[in-house]
Design a protein around this motif. Structure first.
Motif, PDB file in Angstrom:
ATOM      1  N   GLY A 196     -78.269  18.540 -21.266  1.00  0.00           N
ATOM      2  CA  GLY A 196     -78.685  17.615 -22.468  1.00  0.00           C
ATOM      3  C   GLY A 196     -78.838  18.395 -23.398  1.00  0.00           C
ATOM      4  O   GLY A 196     -79.121  18.518 -24.394  1.00  0.00           O
ATOM      5  N   GLN A 197     -78.430  19.543 -23.769  1.00  0.00           N
ATOM      6  CA  GLN A 197     -77.969  20.268 -24.930  1.00  0.00           C
ATOM      7  C   GLN A 197     -78.903  20.388 -25.661  1.00  0.00           C
ATOM      8  O   GLN A 197     -79.293  20.308 -27.263  1.00  0.00           O
ATOM      9  CB  GLN A 197     -76.712  20.095 -25.412  1.00  0.00           C
ATOM     10  N   ALA A 198     -80.197  19.967 -24.706  1.00  0.00           N
ATOM     11  CA  ALA A 198     -81.432  20.077 -26.193  1.00  0.00           C
ATOM     12  C   ALA A 198     -81.409  18.834 -26.528  1.00  0.00           C
ATOM     13  O   ALA A 198     -82.100  19.433 -27.891  1.00  0.00           O
ATOM     14  CB  ALA A 198     -81.849  21.414 -26.383  1.00  0.00           C
ATOM     15  N   THR A 199     -80.136  17.880 -26.765  1.00  0.00           N
ATOM     16  CA  THR A 199     -80.421  17.259 -27.799  1.00  0.00           C
ATOM     17  C   THR A 199     -80.512  15.801 -27.673  1.00  0.00           C
ATOM     18  O   THR A 199     -80.356  15.251 -26.379  1.00  0.00           O
ATOM     19  CB  THR A 199     -79.176  17.580 -28.969  1.00  0.00           C
ATOM     20  N   ALA A 200     -81.216  14.824 -28.172  1.00  0.00           N
ATOM     21  CA  ALA A 200     -81.497  13.128 -27.492  1.00  0.00           C
ATOM     22  C   ALA A 200     -80.079  13.088 -27.258  1.00  0.00           C
ATOM     23  O   ALA A 200     -79.885  12.297 -25.862  1.00  0.00           O
ATOM     24  CB  ALA A 200     -82.336  12.531 -28.548  1.00  0.00           C
ATOM     25  N   PRO A 201     -79.144  12.488 -28.189  1.00  0.00           N
ATOM     26  CA  PRO A 201     -78.022  11.671 -27.733  1.00  0.00           C
ATOM     27  C   PRO A 201     -77.525  12.046 -25.907  1.00  0.00           C
ATOM     28  O   PRO A 201     -76.629  11.839 -25.883  1.00  0.00           O
ATOM     29  CB  PRO A 201     -76.893  11.966 -29.074  1.00  0.00           C
ATOM     30  N   VAL A 202     -77.647  13.538 -26.596  1.00  0.00           N
ATOM     31  CA  VAL A 202     -76.607  14.521 -25.171  1.00  0.00           C
ATOM     32  C   VAL A 202     -77.423  14.006 -24.031  1.00  0.00           C
ATOM     33  O   VAL A 202     -76.340  13.877 -22.887  1.00  0.00           O
ATOM     34  CB  VAL A 202     -76.255  15.906 -26.034  1.00  0.00           C
ATOM     35  N   ALA A 203     -78.432  14.516 -23.766  1.00  0.00           N
ATOM     36  CA  ALA A 203     -79.224  14.058 -23.011  1.00  0.00           C
ATOM     37  C   ALA A 203     -79.268  12.568 -22.830  1.00  0.00           C
ATOM     38  O   ALA A 203     -79.228  12.270 -21.552  1.00  0.00           O
ATOM     39  CB  ALA A 203     -80.608  14.998 -22.642  1.00  0.00           C
ATOM     40  N   GLN A 204     -79.617  11.828 -24.117  1.00  0.00           N
ATOM     41  CA  GLN A 204     -79.386  10.416 -23.504  1.00  0.00           C
ATOM     42  C   GLN A 204     -77.624   9.929 -21.951  1.00  0.00           C
ATOM     43  O   GLN A 204     -77.991   8.976 -21.008  1.00  0.00           O
ATOM     44  CB  GLN A 204     -79.546   9.126 -24.973  1.00  0.00           C
ATOM     45  N   ALA A 205     -76.953  10.048 -22.863  1.00  0.00           N
ATOM     46  CA  ALA A 205     -75.528  10.141 -22.269  1.00  0.00           C
ATOM     47  C   ALA A 205     -75.121  10.771 -21.199  1.00  0.00           C
ATOM     48  O   ALA A 205     -74.862   9.960 -19.610  1.00  0.00           O
ATOM     49  CB  ALA A 205     -74.563  10.475 -23.413  1.00  0.00           C
ATOM     50  N   ALA A 206     -75.674  11.646 -20.688  1.00  0.00           N
ATOM     51  CA  ALA A 206     -76.026  12.616 -19.192  1.00  0.00           C
ATOM     52  C   ALA A 206     -76.606  11.894 -18.565  1.00  0.00           C
ATOM     53  O   ALA A 206     -76.299  11.480 -17.888  1.00  0.00           O
ATOM     54  CB  ALA A 206     -76.659  14.165 -19.861  1.00  0.00           C
ATOM     55  N   ILE A 207     -78.364  11.755 -18.647  1.00  0.00           N
ATOM     56  CA  ILE A 207     -78.432  11.106 -17.539  1.00  0.00           C
ATOM     57  C   ILE A 207     -78.191   9.594 -17.951  1.00  0.00           C
ATOM     58  O   ILE A 207     -78.144   9.045 -16.074  1.00  0.00           O
ATOM     59  CB  ILE A 207     -80.231  10.932 -18.332  1.00  0.00           C
ATOM     60  N   ALA A 208     -77.661   8.660 -18.348  1.00  0.00           N
ATOM     61  CA  ALA A 208     -77.228   7.382 -18.547  1.00  0.00           C
ATOM     62  C   ALA A 208     -75.879   7.700 -17.136  1.00  0.00           C
ATOM     63  O   ALA A 208     -75.278   6.297 -16.591  1.00  0.00           O
ATOM     64  CB  ALA A 208     -76.732   6.733 -19.794  1.00  0.00           C
ATOM     65  N   ASN A 209     -75.171   8.289 -17.713  1.00  0.00           N
ATOM     66  CA  ASN A 209     -73.982   8.840 -16.264  1.00  0.00           C
ATOM     67  C   ASN A 209     -74.851   8.564 -15.189  1.00  0.00           C
ATOM     68  O   ASN A 209     -73.440   8.353 -14.183  1.00  0.00           O
ATOM     69  CB  ASN A 209     -73.625   9.875 -17.261  1.00  0.00           C
ATOM     70  N   VAL A 210     -75.582   9.141 -14.732  1.00  0.00           N
ATOM     71  CA  VAL A 210     -75.723   9.704 -13.546  1.00  0.00           C
ATOM     72  C   VAL A 210     -76.819   8.774 -12.916  1.00  0.00           C
ATOM     73  O   VAL A 210     -76.757   8.378 -11.413  1.00  0.00           O
ATOM     74  CB  VAL A 210     -76.128  11.426 -13.193  1.00  0.00           C
TER      75      VAL A 210
END
Lengths: 345, 822
Positions: A196-210
């Motif tokens: 998630g790179q400790a960043t909201a948008p990255v974490a959101q995209a990563a979770i949404a992907n899986v």
């Protein structure tokens, strides 16, 4: 007290290129304290710099320092190297540094030390031998938070592990702590690990992907920064079975997440844990740097406490302004008592 | 074989009398490009001492036939022997042809524009021995001797970059280079005089005559039929890929030639009514017309010729007419203008577009930016003009490069004619165009004038000025005579041009440049050095301690690694590619050298070499699979990071002692990083100036030219990438040595900073032009900016913006000066 400038003057004199040049026109007696902050692009760092500046302003008005300098970088190593070189040549007395790399600044930092400048590395530390360090105990607090989080789901179920900044020391330590806790919970199954790179948008995209490919998730172990709110958003967006039954998402103290938690709590009785590294460390680092510049005895390694939000004190934070991160303000007295006089481990 | 000889005996009695063995004999060759049959079962036997004049309309297959002879194209059927030894087409490439004594001067010039005349000599003749240092010396001499042998008195500076020479001189260099090669048995000249003035053309023919008397066989391809008949012993006419005439030159007249080529109404010179002058559209005065004693006004409805000897200022005049800048008081115009250049490859065609779009762009460019473009309508608008120029309508959707040179030129002419401009500037518009098209072109120009356009026409073929109403003759950069009506004739134009040049005295005097512009150019060519001096001066002014050895050591320490990584990027950019993984690779080497190299040195060294091999492999993928470098290197950057993360999950490690020793030494009063930067810059400069570096630069700007001279693109691509890998790797090692540890994330900032340093350093991203000193200065400047802004008290939020502005302003200024240059 002004050993830094004395050593620097000696260095310049021996090299004899500049001749008997005058040192930079800074007030003679009270020290000059500098902050070298590698990156200024997120809320945490801004709040950190604000806390440093507030402490410095206070010290200046009390005559404890003659001046202070704040240099923010663009996150790159060359930039910070260049800024530290400038600080050394200005003849500041102490540098507090939030480093762009644990190792890549070692060369310039040892040059700063040999020029007689005191160096205190804080938050993102570095490994140069001569620097004092003021860090967070990532292992301890992440162990504590993971145990508390798993307890909330009855020590069984599916979890997602969200890692932080790839290749960084804190990510390695926090992940190791979480894995150690998970190892002791055989009934907890790791459904996925994402960055998630400790960043909201990255974490959101990563979770949404899986999410679509995973069984029902009961908890998410994060690393803070602003990943908490991104994770929550991903579940909100996914909806379905999670509507009104959000998993236990580890909080990292961001106002957005705390407000979301408070709203969920009100509507569905939702609860979770939140612990975070405090941007107030900037102020603490200032007072440590001042102590170093004043030649006081300072432990080589110091540890900062983390901020905790629980159901019990949730209401205190529910109306935090957006973009803030839970953090107390650390005073000089607090630093003297808790950090400088603390017995070495 | 015997049959072929018989055939040629029947067709060509002159050759039968020669008892000498054939230099080249080609039989029954057939070459097709898709549906087009370029060469259709053609046979040709050439004997020593013969000068064959090869003529044919555009697209008759002349150039393709020549490609077969010199190994640049392989026929589907047929056999070829050179000096009675049969040729295996699989192994017959340009370098094999050179070995066998067959050389060609291409119609599309194939010199490396970024290399000097002497360096171009080396590229063609690498076998000439020379010492490692000062290797240019023999090639300078060779270039001078070759030019003198063919074009006495040419006086072309052999240390000038070919790109800076006017097109005529470039052509002279190219001809001299091929014509004086040792062991030459067949010299092919494809439109050699298309950009030469009458004097140079005569010199070339004299040279050909002298060498053929010594036994050299020559194929002379030209649309200038007078020249062909003057020089050739035998004339060979092609049409639609076949031979339609093969006869001794003495038996042939221009009329017969044109008929054989299939030209129409070639005989009757265009009878034309006197021009009716319309309103004044352009004005030339001031110093330009001083020799005339009065200004010149150009009117609508006129065809005005611009004549003169090669390089006497014709092209600059056309460009001034085209630009008509506000501050240019001597040359003004008050109407819209369209420009057709004879140098089509460089400033004419859009190589990726089909013919139709290449024609339509002239019209489209005149419209409002957001207006609608209909491909069908544009096609319809272009068709009448293309048809009048005999440009085949069925080829409209082909890529423009699939057309022959002459047909490309037709498309460009159609572009200008189809546009709505009132002034058409034609710069040698019929260069390399066959006689039939020329006639059609004259008629179209004539009609454009009738419809009220002003046509301004520059030609290297003086006979063409017969089509003009007025001819302005230039000498030494000025207009020295104005011929009208009956005065216009080939002889008169030439005589006036010579008289003008003599009157103007030394022609070189006209070349004197403007001093302030020269200074500005010098400053910009060394923008990075100038920037570095400014930044350093500012830093010292703000804090005198910067000038001490200690200050220099502090500030330059971080620049060492960046300089090395920028050098890596520089060599890639020199090949007109870009490496997006250069910072990642340096980081990986940083990690490797702080982990594996310490724990098991043998394995570490092996891993470093494997990394270099990885760079070579990237080059292979880029070249063989034609994948853009930007994609491959971006992909590779993920591989480098991935390897780094798995080798070392979090920062740490240690530096090998010997590595630390390299960078951590110190001599009192001498800043170590400065010494390191100077040493690395010296290494990069030596490499850049070496023969290898010269070949790499050549590939950067003109890969085709190098390939035609027999160099392997794959091999040199791999060498280029391995060099880059070595510099980036050295950068990684320096990071390890200085910090005594590694961090895979620490190098991410370097990739783009390296690109910035390369740009600041004066390298062109299009390739071919690199400067190690400039790049080093750029890298140091960039790494000082953080300190400078800090010292100035400027918020560091502006740091990136300042770096960006610096880069953009340097590029902008450079572009401005380059425009003044032309």
């Amino acid at each position: 007290m002004n050993c830094a400038r004395t050593v620097l003057a000696a260095l310049v004199a021996t090299t004899a290129l500049a001749g008997p040049t005058a040192l930079p026109a800074l007030a003679a007696d009270a020290p000059v304290i500098a902050l070298s902050n590698s990156f200024y692009g997120n809320d945490w760092r801004r709040q950190m710099v604000d806390s440093f500046t507030a402490a410095a302003e206070q010290a200046k008005s009390e005559g404890l320092i003659s001046n202070f300098v704040v240099l923010n970088g663009d996150g790159s190593v060359p930039q910070q190297q260049s800024q530290i070189a400038d600080l050394i040549l200005r003849g500041v007395d102490a540098i507090a540094i939030n480093a762009a790399s644990e190792t890549a600044l070692n060369d310039i930092i040892s040059k700063a030390c040999s020029a007689g400048i005191a160096v205190i590395a804080f938050d993102s530390l570095l490994t140069a031998d001569c620097a004092h360090t003021l860090g967070f105990d990532f292992t301890a607090y992440k162990t504590e938070q993971a145990e508390a989080t798993l307890k909330l789901i009855g020590d069984k179920g599916n979890v997602i592990v969200v890692r932080g900044v790839k290749g960084s020391g804190p990510d390695e330590q926090m992940n190791a702590a979480q894995m150690a806790v998970l190892k002791q919970h055989p009934d907890v199954n790791i459904a996925a690990t994402v960055y998630g790179q400790a960043t909201a948008p990255v974490a959101q995209a990563a979770i949404a992907n899986v999410l679509p490919s995973l069984p029902k998730i009961d908890a998410v172990l994060g690393q803070g920064g602003s990943d908490d709110y991104g994770i929550a958003q991903a579940f909100e967006q996914y909806g379905g079975e999670y509507e009104g039954h959000m998993p236990v998402i580890e909080g990292g103290g961001s106002a957005d997440f705390i407000r979301w938690w408070a709203a969920q709590h009100k509507a569905h009785g939702y609860t979770t844990t939140s612990m975070n590294t405090t941007p107030g460390i900037g102020g603490a680092a200032f007072w440590v740097a001042l102590a170093l510049a004043d030649g006081k005895e300072v432990p080589k390694e110091m540890t900062m406490p983390v901020a905790v939000v629980e159901e019990a004190n949730l209401d205190e934070y529910a109306d935090m302004p957006q973009g803030r991160i839970v953090s107390p303000t650390y005073t000089q007295e607090w630093v003297n008592e808790k950090l400088l006089d603390a017995p070495a481990d | 074989m015997g049959e072929v000889l018989n055939m040629s005996r029947q067709a060509e009695p002159a050759a039968a009398q020669s008892p000498k063995p054939a230099v080249v004999s080609l039989s029954d060759a057939r070459v097709t490009y898709g549906p087009t049959v370029a060469v259709d079962g053609l046979s040709l036997v050439i004997r020593p001492g013969e000068v064959i004049g090869l003529v044919g309309a555009n697209g008759a297959g002349k150039s393709t036939l020549m490609r077969v002879l010199c190994g640049a194209a392989t026929p589907e059927t047929g056999t070829l022997s050179v000096a009675d030894a049969p040729v295996d087409f699989d192994r017959y490439g340009p370098s094999e042809a050179h070995v066998r004594g067959v050389r060609i001067v291409w119609q599309e010039l194939s010199l490396c524009a970024n290399l000097t005349v002497a360096e171009n000599m080396f590229v063609e003749r690498p076998d000439v021995g020379a010492s490692a240092l000062g290797w240019r010396r023999p090639f300078r001499r060779l270039a001078r001797e070759s030019l003198d042998a063919v074009f006495p008195g040419a006086e072309i500076g052999v240390d000038r970059a070919v790109g800076d020479l006017p097109i005529g001189q470039r052509q002279m260099v190219e001809i001299a280079r091929a014509a004086t090669a040792p062991g030459l048995s067949l010299l092919i000249l494809d439109e050699p005089t298309s950009s030469l003035d009458a004097v140079r053309s005569r010199q070339l023919r004299d040279f050909v005559r002298a060498r053929s008397a010594e036994g050299l066989a020559v194929i002379f391809i030209s649309h200038k039929l007078g020249e062909v008949l003057d020089i050739a012993s035998r004339v060979f006419v092609m049409r639609n890929g076949r031979a339609v005439m093969d006869a001794p030159a003495v038996e042939v007249t221009p009329t017969r030639l044109v008929e054989a080529m299939g030209g129409k109404d070639a005989v009757s010179a265009t009878a034309r009514p006197p021009a009716t002058r319309g309103e004044a559209l352009a004005h030339i005065g001031g110093a330009l017309t001083a020799p005339l004693g009065g200004d010149i006004t150009l009117h609508a409805g006129e065809i005005v010729g611009v004549a003169g000897l090669e390089g006497d200022g014709q092209k600059p005049l056309l460009e001034r007419l085209f630009r008509a800048r506000a501050h240019d008081r001597d040359v003004t115009r008050n109407a819209r203008v369209a420009y057709v250049s004879g140098d089509r490859a460089r400033e004419g065609v859009f190589p990726l577009w089909p013919v139709s779009a290449n024609i339509a762009i002239g019209r489209i460019a005149e419209r409002a930016p957001l207006s609608r473009v209909s491909a069908r309508k544009e096609r319809q608008a272009a068709e009448p003009f293309a048809e009048r120029l005999d440009l085949d309508r069925s080829r409209f959707s082909s890529n423009i490069l699939e057309l022959s040179g002459g047909n490309q030129q037709k498309a460009l002419a159609a572009r200008a004619l189809a546009s709505e401009a009132d002034i058409l500037i034609l710069e040698d518009p019929t260069r390399g165009v066959d006689i039939g098209t020329k006639r059609a072109f004259y008629e179209v120009a004539r009609e454009a004038a009738r419809r009220g356009k002003l046509v301004i026409w520059h030609s290297t073929e003086d006979a063409e000025f017969a089509e003009c109403d007025r001819v302005l003759v230039m000498a030494a950069g000025r207009i020295t005579a104005e011929l009208t009506g009956e005065e216009i004739s080939e002889e008169r134009v030439l005589a006036t041009a010579f008289a003008g040049r003599e009157a103007a005295g030394d022609a070189a005097g006209a070349q004197r440049g403007n001093l302030s512009l020269a200074l500005a150019r010098l400053a910009l060519r060394n923008a990075a050095l100038v920037g570095l001096v400014i930044v350093c001066a500012a830093l010292v002014w703000l804090n005198p301690m910067v000038a001490s050895a200690f200050g220099i050591e502090l500030l330059l320490g971080p620049a060492v690694a960046l300089t090395l990584i920028a050098f890596a990027q520089m060599f890639i950019v020199g090949g007109s590619e870009i490496d997006l993984g250069v910072g990642a690779f340096a980081s990986l080497v940083n990690v490797l050298s702080a982990t594996l190299l310490v724990s098991s040195p043998v394995l570490g060294v092996g891993a470093l070499l494997a990394g270099l091999a990885g760079y070579g492999l990237m080059a292979g993928i880029i070249r063989l699979r034609a994948v853009p470098a930007i994609v491959v290197t971006l992909g590779a950057s993920f591989v480098w990071y991935g390897l780094g993360y798995s080798l070392q999950p979090s920062p740490g490690g240690a530096a090998p002692e010997w590595l630390r020793a390299i960078t951590q030494w110190s001599i009192t009063g001498v800043p170590t990083p400065l010494v390191l930067i100077l040493v690395f810059t010296l290494i990069a400069s030596l490499l850049h100036r070496s023969r290898l570096g010269t070949v790499l630069r050549g590939f950067g700007s003109s890969p085709l030219a190098l390939e035609r001279s027999g160099w392997s693109p794959l091999r040199y691509s791999i060498i280029r990438y391995v060099i880059a890998g070595a510099f980036a790797g050295a950068g990684g090692l320096v990071i390890t040595a200085m910090n005594g540890a590694s961090d895979i994330n620490a190098g991410s900032g370097y990739t783009l900073l390296a690109v910035a340093a390369v740009v600041l350093g004066g390298c062109r991203l299009l390739g071919g032009f690199i400067s190690p000193v400039g790049v080093a200065a750029g890298a140091v400047t960039l790494s000082l900016i953080g300190a400078l802004l800090g010292a100035l008290g400027v918020s560091t939020d502006f740091n990136a913006a300042v770096q960006g502005l610096l880069m953009i302003s340097v590029l902008g200024l450079r572009a401005l000066v380059e425009r003044e240059d032309t």
